[in-house]
Enzyme design. Structure first.
Site, mmCIF file in Angstrom:
data_model
loop_
_atom_site.group_PDB
_atom_site.id
_atom_site.type_symbol
_atom_site.label_atom_id
_atom_site.label_comp_id
_atom_site.label_asym_id
_atom_site.label_seq_id
_atom_site.Cartn_x
_atom_site.Cartn_y
_atom_site.Cartn_z
ATOM 1 N N ASP A 12 52.779 21.783 53.409
ATOM 2 C CA ASP A 12 53.255 22.518 52.232
ATOM 3 C C ASP A 12 54.489 21.843 51.641
ATOM 4 O O ASP A 12 55.445 21.524 52.368
ATOM 5 C CB ASP A 12 53.633 23.951 52.617
ATOM 6 C CG ASP A 12 52.416 24.788 52.997
ATOM 7 O OD1 ASP A 12 51.280 24.336 52.749
ATOM 8 O OD2 ASP A 12 52.608 25.885 53.545
ATOM 9 N N SER A 36 56.979 21.364 32.325
ATOM 10 C CA SER A 36 57.542 20.744 33.509
ATOM 11 C C SER A 36 58.751 21.569 33.929
ATOM 12 O O SER A 36 59.615 21.873 33.098
ATOM 13 C CB SER A 36 57.966 19.292 33.218
ATOM 14 O OG SER A 36 58.584 18.715 34.346
ATOM 15 N N ASN A 52 48.613 28.271 60.158
ATOM 16 C CA ASN A 52 49.635 29.317 60.123
ATOM 17 C C ASN A 52 49.265 30.496 61.022
ATOM 18 O O ASN A 52 50.098 31.022 61.770
ATOM 19 C CB ASN A 52 49.823 29.827 58.695
ATOM 20 C CG ASN A 52 50.423 28.787 57.774
ATOM 21 O OD1 ASN A 52 51.005 27.804 58.217
ATOM 22 N ND2 ASN A 52 50.269 29.001 56.481
ATOM 23 N N ASN A 195 44.064 40.619 50.020
ATOM 24 C CA ASN A 195 45.222 41.287 49.450
ATOM 25 C C ASN A 195 44.731 42.215 48.336
ATOM 26 O O ASN A 195 43.522 42.302 48.066
ATOM 27 C CB ASN A 195 46.282 40.286 48.967
ATOM 28 C CG ASN A 195 45.791 39.396 47.837
ATOM 29 O OD1 ASN A 195 44.934 39.769 47.027
ATOM 30 N ND2 ASN A 195 46.338 38.190 47.757
ATOM 31 N N LYS A 227 54.552 47.018 49.607
ATOM 32 C CA LYS A 227 54.124 48.383 49.966
ATOM 33 C C LYS A 227 53.472 48.445 51.344
ATOM 34 O O LYS A 227 53.148 49.538 51.826
ATOM 35 C CB LYS A 227 53.148 48.912 48.914
ATOM 36 C CG LYS A 227 53.771 49.130 47.536
ATOM 37 C CD LYS A 227 52.766 49.671 46.545
ATOM 38 C CE LYS A 227 51.745 48.605 46.162
ATOM 39 N NZ LYS A 227 50.799 49.084 45.103
ATOM 40 N N GLY A 228 53.248 47.298 51.991
ATOM 41 C CA GLY A 228 52.674 47.305 53.334
ATOM 42 C C GLY A 228 51.208 46.942 53.343
ATOM 43 O O GLY A 228 50.802 45.924 52.780
ATOM 44 N N GLY A 256 51.147 36.418 54.359
ATOM 45 C CA GLY A 256 49.867 37.030 54.705
ATOM 46 C C GLY A 256 49.278 36.469 55.983
ATOM 47 O O GLY A 256 48.652 37.206 56.769
ATOM 48 N N ASP A 257 49.486 35.186 56.227
ATOM 49 C CA ASP A 257 48.989 34.576 57.464
ATOM 50 C C ASP A 257 49.738 35.130 58.673
ATOM 51 O O ASP A 257 49.148 35.366 59.731
ATOM 52 C CB ASP A 257 49.151 33.055 57.403
ATOM 53 C CG ASP A 257 48.390 32.435 56.240
ATOM 54 O OD1 ASP A 257 47.341 32.994 55.860
ATOM 55 O OD2 ASP A 257 48.851 31.413 55.712
#
Length: 327
Positions: A12, A36, A52, A195, A227-228, A256-257
Site C-alpha cells: 500500500d 492532481s 491484512n 460494508n 456506527k459499528g 474492515g480487514d
C-alpha cells in the site's frame, strides 16, 4: 480451527490530501476531469485484504494459511507475516510480475481516491485450493476475499467441491462483478461480509431482497463505519454492535480487514456472533489508530480493557478466556 485466507496480497502506498476532494470538483467540467493533488505525506505499508486479515488472525494467536499470488519481491514481506504467525508456504510466486500495488489518497473527510495494480494477483486462479487443504491436513474455514475475479470464482467452486465451509467477502470487486457471478460467490457461504454500500450494490446487481440473501447464506455481517456493524440471520432479529470510539482522524485503510480478523478469531473460539462483532470492532479501532493496515499491535490486556470499557465486563470475561497473552 484451521483457517485459510485467500485474496489480494499487496503493498500500500498511502497519501493524505489536506483538504476535501469535493471542493476541487467543478460540476460543469466533470465530463473531462484532470486533477492532481499535492499530498502532505507518503507511507509505504504492507497490505492486501488477504494478508491484512491473516496478519490480524496471527496477532490474535491463530496460525492462518495465506493463499494468494505474489511476485519475487515478496520475500521481506513474507518474513514479516511469518513472524506474526501466518503460514505463507502456499502463496504462488510469479516469475514475471511484481506483487500487487495499492495507491490511495485520503482527504480530511476520510474520502479516498485509489488505484490498484494487480500484478501477480492475476495468476491466483492457478491455485488449487483443494490441494492446499490436503497438504495442510484439512481446513475448517476458507475466506474468499477480494482477488482476481477468476480466482475468487475458482476458490469458491473448489470449496464447494471439497465441502469446505467458506466466507464470501467480495468487497471492492462487487463493482466489476455481474449478478450471476455474485450469486456464484455468495450462495452457500457460511458467512457473507459487506460494508453498508456494498450491501446495497449486492442487492441491486442480484435483484435479491435481504430475505433472499439470508436464505442463501448462514450469516450476513455488514460493517457500518463509525456506527459499528450489523449481524443478520434468517428468522432471528438483527444484532447491532456499536463501534469502538476512536478520538481524532485516523487512516481507514484496512479497518474492515481488521474487523474481519477479530470476528473470525472469535468465531473460531466458539463465541457468539455478538462477541465476534465486539472483538471485530475492537481490532478495527486499533487499525484505525495506526497508519497502514498492519502497523498496529494487539496486546491482550489492553484489548480486554478496551472491550470492557465499551461492551461491559461480561464481554471482557468471555473474550478473556482466549485473549490471555500479550500479542
Amino acid at each position: 480451527m484451521r483457517v485459510a485466507v485467500t485474496g489480494s496480497i499487496a503493498t500500500d502506498h498511502l497519501m493524505r490530501f489536506p483538504g476535501r476532494f469535493t471542493d476541487q470538483l467543478v460540476p460543469e467540467e466533470l465530463d473531462h476531469v484532470s486533477l492532481s493533488f499535492l499530498v502532505d505525506d507518503l507511507h509505504v505499508r504492507r497490505g492486501g485484504v488477504a494478508a491484512n486479515i491473516a496478519f490480524g488472525l496471527g496477532c490474535l494467536g491463530m496460525r492462518p494459511v495465506l493463499v494468494g499470488a505474489v511476485g519475487r519481491d515478496f520475500e521481506e514481506y513474507g518474513d514479516w507475516l511469518r513472524r506474526h504467525g501466518v503460514d505463507t508456504r502456499w502463496t504462488h510466486v510469479s516469475q514475471t510480475r511484481h506483487t500487487a500495488r495499492f495507491l490511495c489518497t485520503t482527504d480530511d473527510d476520510g474520502n479516498q481516491i485509489a488505484s490498484f495494480y494487480p500484478g501477480a494477483m492475476d495468476e491466483a486462479a492457478t491455485i488449487d485450493l483443494g490441494a492446499v487443504a490436503e497438504r495442510v491436513d484439512g481446513l475448517d474455514l476458507v475466506v474468499i476475499g477480494a482477488n482476481a475475479p477468476e480466482a475468487m470464482l475458482r476458490h469458491t467452486r473448489d470449496c464447494r467441491a471439497a465441502r469446505l465451509p467458506f466466507v464470501a467477502d467480495p468487497s471492492q470487486q462487487l463493482a466489476r462483478l455481474g449478478g450471476e457471478e455474485i450469486e456464484d460467490l455468495v450462495v452457500g457461504a457460511d458467512h457473507l461480509f459487506t460494508n453498508e454500500y456494498e450491501s446495497g450494490l449486492l442487492l441491486r446487481k442480484t435483484g435479491w431482497t435481504t430475505a433472499d440473501v439470508l436464505a442463501r447464506v448462514g450469516t450476513w455481517v455488514t460493517t457500518l463505519g463509525e456506527k459499528g456493524c450489523r449481524v443478520q440471520r434468517t428468522d432471528e432479529p438483527p444484532v447491532e454492535v456499536a463501534a469502538v470510539p476512536v478520538a481524532g482522524p485516523g487512516d481507514p485503510t484496512g479497518v474492515g480487514d481488521g474487523f474481519r480478523a477479530g470476528f473470525l478469531a472469535a468465531l473460531a473460539w466458539g463465541l457468539t456472533p455478538t462477541r465476534a462483532a465486539q472483538l471485530g470492532c475492537a481490532v478495527a479501532a486499533n487499525v484505525l489508530r495506526a497508519v497502514g493496515p498492519q502497523e498496529y499491535r494487539l496486546r491482550g490486556e489492553e484489548l480486554l480493557a478496551l472491550c470492557g470499557s465499551v461492551y461491559g465486563t461480561e464481554a471482557a470475561d468471555d473474550l478473556g478466556r482466549h485473549l490471555v497473552q500479550e500479542r
